[in-house]
Design a protein around this motif. Structure first.
Motif, short mmCIF file in Angstrom:
data_model
loop_
_atom_site.label_atom_id
_atom_site.label_comp_id
_atom_site.label_asym_id
_atom_site.label_seq_id
_atom_site.Cartn_x
_atom_site.Cartn_y
_atom_site.Cartn_z
N PRO A 182 1.03 -1.88 -0.21
CA PRO A 182 0.08 -0.30 0.77
C PRO A 182 0.59 1.41 0.24
CG PRO A 182 -1.06 -1.43 1.31
CD PRO A 182 0.12 -2.06 1.06
N GLU A 183 1.49 0.75 0.56
CA GLU A 183 2.43 2.60 1.03
C GLU A 183 3.44 2.30 -0.60
OE1 GLU A 183 1.90 0.99 3.69
OE2 GLU A 183 1.77 2.69 4.59
N GLU A 184 3.27 1.77 -1.20
CA GLU A 184 4.36 2.07 -2.48
C GLU A 184 3.78 2.02 -4.40
OE1 GLU A 184 7.47 3.76 -3.17
OE2 GLU A 184 8.15 3.25 -0.35
N THR A 185 2.15 2.71 -4.16
CA THR A 185 1.46 1.98 -5.66
C THR A 185 2.53 3.28 -6.49
OG1 THR A 185 0.97 4.48 -5.19
CG2 THR A 185 -0.50 2.63 -4.15
N PHE A 186 1.97 2.28 -7.57
CA PHE A 186 2.96 3.18 -8.47
C PHE A 186 2.66 4.52 -9.47
CE2 PHE A 186 1.76 4.29 -13.21
CZ PHE A 186 3.25 4.10 -13.72
N LEU A 187 1.63 4.59 -8.43
CA LEU A 187 0.95 6.75 -8.66
C LEU A 187 2.55 7.65 -7.65
CD1 LEU A 187 -2.21 6.94 -8.83
CD2 LEU A 187 -0.74 7.41 -11.15
N LYS A 188 2.97 7.03 -6.85
CA LYS A 188 3.32 7.53 -5.58
C LYS A 188 5.36 7.78 -6.45
CE LYS A 188 1.27 6.77 -1.19
NZ LYS A 188 0.76 5.58 -0.44
N THR A 189 5.45 5.77 -6.80
CA THR A 189 6.19 5.04 -7.35
C THR A 189 6.75 6.97 -8.17
OG1 THR A 189 6.44 3.11 -7.01
CG2 THR A 189 8.47 3.86 -7.81
N LEU A 190 5.79 6.88 -9.44
CA LEU A 190 5.83 7.98 -10.67
C LEU A 190 6.39 9.34 -9.77
CD1 LEU A 190 5.18 7.76 -13.18
CD2 LEU A 190 3.12 8.89 -12.92
N ARG A 191 5.32 9.40 -8.14
CA ARG A 191 6.10 10.37 -8.36
C ARG A 191 7.81 10.94 -7.73
NH1 ARG A 191 1.49 10.50 -6.09
NH2 ARG A 191 1.30 10.73 -3.77
N SER A 192 7.81 10.28 -6.60
CA SER A 192 9.11 9.88 -5.99
C SER A 192 10.47 9.54 -6.30
CB SER A 192 8.87 8.79 -5.02
OG SER A 192 8.73 7.61 -5.05
N LYS A 193 10.35 8.68 -7.73
CA LYS A 193 11.86 8.59 -8.42
C LYS A 193 11.84 8.39 -9.62
CE LYS A 193 11.62 4.08 -5.31
NZ LYS A 193 11.81 2.56 -5.97
N LEU A 194 10.13 8.92 -10.25
CA LEU A 194 10.94 9.85 -11.73
C LEU A 194 10.27 11.21 -11.24
CD1 LEU A 194 9.11 7.80 -14.55
CD2 LEU A 194 11.66 7.96 -13.65
N LEU A 195 10.63 12.37 -9.83
CA LEU A 195 10.29 13.02 -10.17
C LEU A 195 8.57 13.36 -10.32
CD1 LEU A 195 13.55 14.26 -9.40
CD2 LEU A 195 12.10 13.03 -7.82
N TRP A 196 8.18 13.21 -10.91
CA TRP A 196 6.66 13.45 -11.74
C TRP A 196 5.92 14.40 -10.80
CZ3 TRP A 196 4.23 11.83 -15.93
CH2 TRP A 196 2.79 12.31 -16.49
N GLY A 197 5.94 15.71 -12.84
CA GLY A 197 4.99 17.01 -11.71
C GLY A 197 5.53 17.89 -10.75
N GLU A 198 7.52 17.58 -10.66
CA GLU A 198 7.76 18.50 -9.88
C GLU A 198 8.39 19.73 -10.94
OE1 GLU A 198 11.15 17.89 -6.82
OE2 GLU A 198 9.39 16.88 -7.72
N ASP A 199 7.47 20.84 -9.11
CA ASP A 199 7.49 22.53 -9.90
C ASP A 199 8.14 22.76 -8.47
OD1 ASP A 199 6.75 24.60 -10.56
OD2 ASP A 199 5.40 23.61 -11.67
N LYS A 200 8.88 23.81 -8.58
CA LYS A 200 9.20 24.81 -7.80
C LYS A 200 8.47 25.18 -6.87
CE LYS A 200 14.23 24.73 -7.99
NZ LYS A 200 16.12 26.38 -8.44
N ARG A 201 7.05 25.45 -7.35
CA ARG A 201 6.34 26.56 -6.78
C ARG A 201 5.35 25.23 -6.01
NH1 ARG A 201 4.54 28.19 -13.00
NH2 ARG A 201 5.21 26.03 -13.20
N ASN A 202 5.28 24.07 -6.22
CA ASN A 202 4.48 23.45 -5.02
C ASN A 202 4.66 22.68 -3.94
OD1 ASN A 202 2.89 22.80 -7.45
ND2 ASN A 202 3.52 21.16 -7.55
#
Ligand code: NAD
Ligand code: ATP
Length: 294
Positions: free
Chosen positions: A274-294
């Motif tokens: 549960p802690e490591e879903t595909f969407l979480k991995t997308l954000r944490s490992k491919l930095l998906w949606g990374e934006d300095k403003r967020n």
């Protein structure tokens, strides 16, 4: 509970990982059967001294196993898929590698994640695979003729581009003039295909992505097709041979051979915590949606 343990490399970081896993599983009476080459590496370094049963090939992994634990990076998981094949044995990846996109357990939280395994608090993410047949037949792809990430054709021994005539269910699609062509599964969409401008598919999408590698025109773009599509390729070029890769495995194929790609009848079951879903991995490992403003 009975688990198979697999890894390809030994490094200093392996020891604490192995310790965490073995202490936890021994305490919880989980039977561990270890891949023989990996156990040899561990024995040589005196990391494991107790006697363990071993396995050497996919033929020994049957339905009596509850899970295969892969210790390494994404490359190790791709190899693990060739061990479990169509047995249905779920794969859980422990990331001892660098990116570890497919390996959901980080080495810092092995014990807590293994508790999820014992308590069966995980879900299975079914991963579609692609198979390849070659006419005339090619011995080197007959033994393991499937890929979990992608099947790629690319130029070999030349800087000259290749021409890839591509048919979808017998209908002509295009002649790609490029360095190569990637046919990716949803799992592979975050690998090589992504680097060549392909879209990301979530693992449960029933599609394949056809992504050209450096096509020399402005009109060839990645194409998403249903995963029931039979894809046929014929490559020609200045050299006699070109390269075909199935995940990390590479072979040479003679020009004008006919390659047929289609979905395999079986899938690979990846364990998802549960802690490591595909969407979480997308954000944490491919930095998906990374934006300095967020
Ligand atoms: N230019 C590129 O991006 C490129 C080129 C060749 C191969 N690859 C990928 O490498 C895979 C083979 O792995 P290898 O270990 O033999 O090569 P490698 O050692 O060059 O590793 C390739 C990198 O791709 C990452 N990767 C692999 N599968 C992934 C996936 N499904 N999602 C996200 N990242 C993923 C790995 O973590 C690793 O960092 C191929 O299946 C292909 O997807 C990528
Ligand atoms: N069992 C292991 N113990 C310690 N380190 C490992 C182990 N397996 C792999 N590694 C480290 O991870 C590196 C990459 O491993 P692997 O080939 O499995 O993954 P990869 O495809 O390169 O992907 P990733 O970017 O996820 O590491 C190895 O070169 C090694 O440094």
């Amino acid at each position: 509970m009975k688990v198979a343990i697999y890894g390809q490399y030994y490094q200093n970081s392996t020891e604490p990982i192995i310790n965490d896993i073995f202490v936890f599983f021994n305490k919880n009476n989980v039977e561990m059967i270890i891949e023989s080459h990996f156990l040899l590496m561990l024995n040589e370094r005196k990391i494991v001294e107790k006697k363990y049963k071993t396995f050497t090939s996919h033929t020994e992994l049957d339905a009596s196993f509850d899970m295969l634990i892969s210790i390494g990076g994404d490359g190790t998981i791709l190899r693990a898929a060739t061990l479990v094949r169509d047995s249905g044995i779920p794969i859980l990846g422990i990331n001892a590698g660098r990116l570890g996109f497919l390996a959901s357990v980080q080495k810092e939280n092995i014990a807590s994640f293994m508790q999820f395994v014992i308590d069966k608090k995980y879900t299975i993410s079914k991963r579609a695979l692609l198979s390849l047949t070659c006419s005339p037949p090619n011995e080197s792809i007959e033994e393991i003729n499937f890929a979990m990430n992608e099947i790629t054709v690319s130029r070999k021994d030349t800087t000259s581009m290749i021409t890839i005539d591509t048919y979808l269910n017998d209908e002509f699609l295009n002649s790609y003039w490029a360095d190569g062509l990637i046919i990716s599964t949803p799992t592979g969409s975050t690998g090589y295909s992504l680097s060549c401008g392909g879209p990301i598919l979530t693992p449960d999408v029933k599609s394949l992505v056809i992504t050209p590698i450096a096509p020399h025109n402005l009109t060839a773009r990645p194409l998403v097709v249903p995963d029931e599509t039979e894809i046929r390729l014929k490559v020609s070029g200045r050299e006699e041979y070109y390269l075909v890769s199935l995940d990390s495995r590479v072979t040479s194929i003679k020009n004008e051979s006919i390659l047929t790609l289609k979905k395999t009848p079986f899938q690979i079951n990846m364990v998802e915590i549960p802690e490591e879903t595909f969407l979480k991995t997308l954000r944490s490992k491919l930095l998906w949606g990374e934006d300095k403003r967020n």
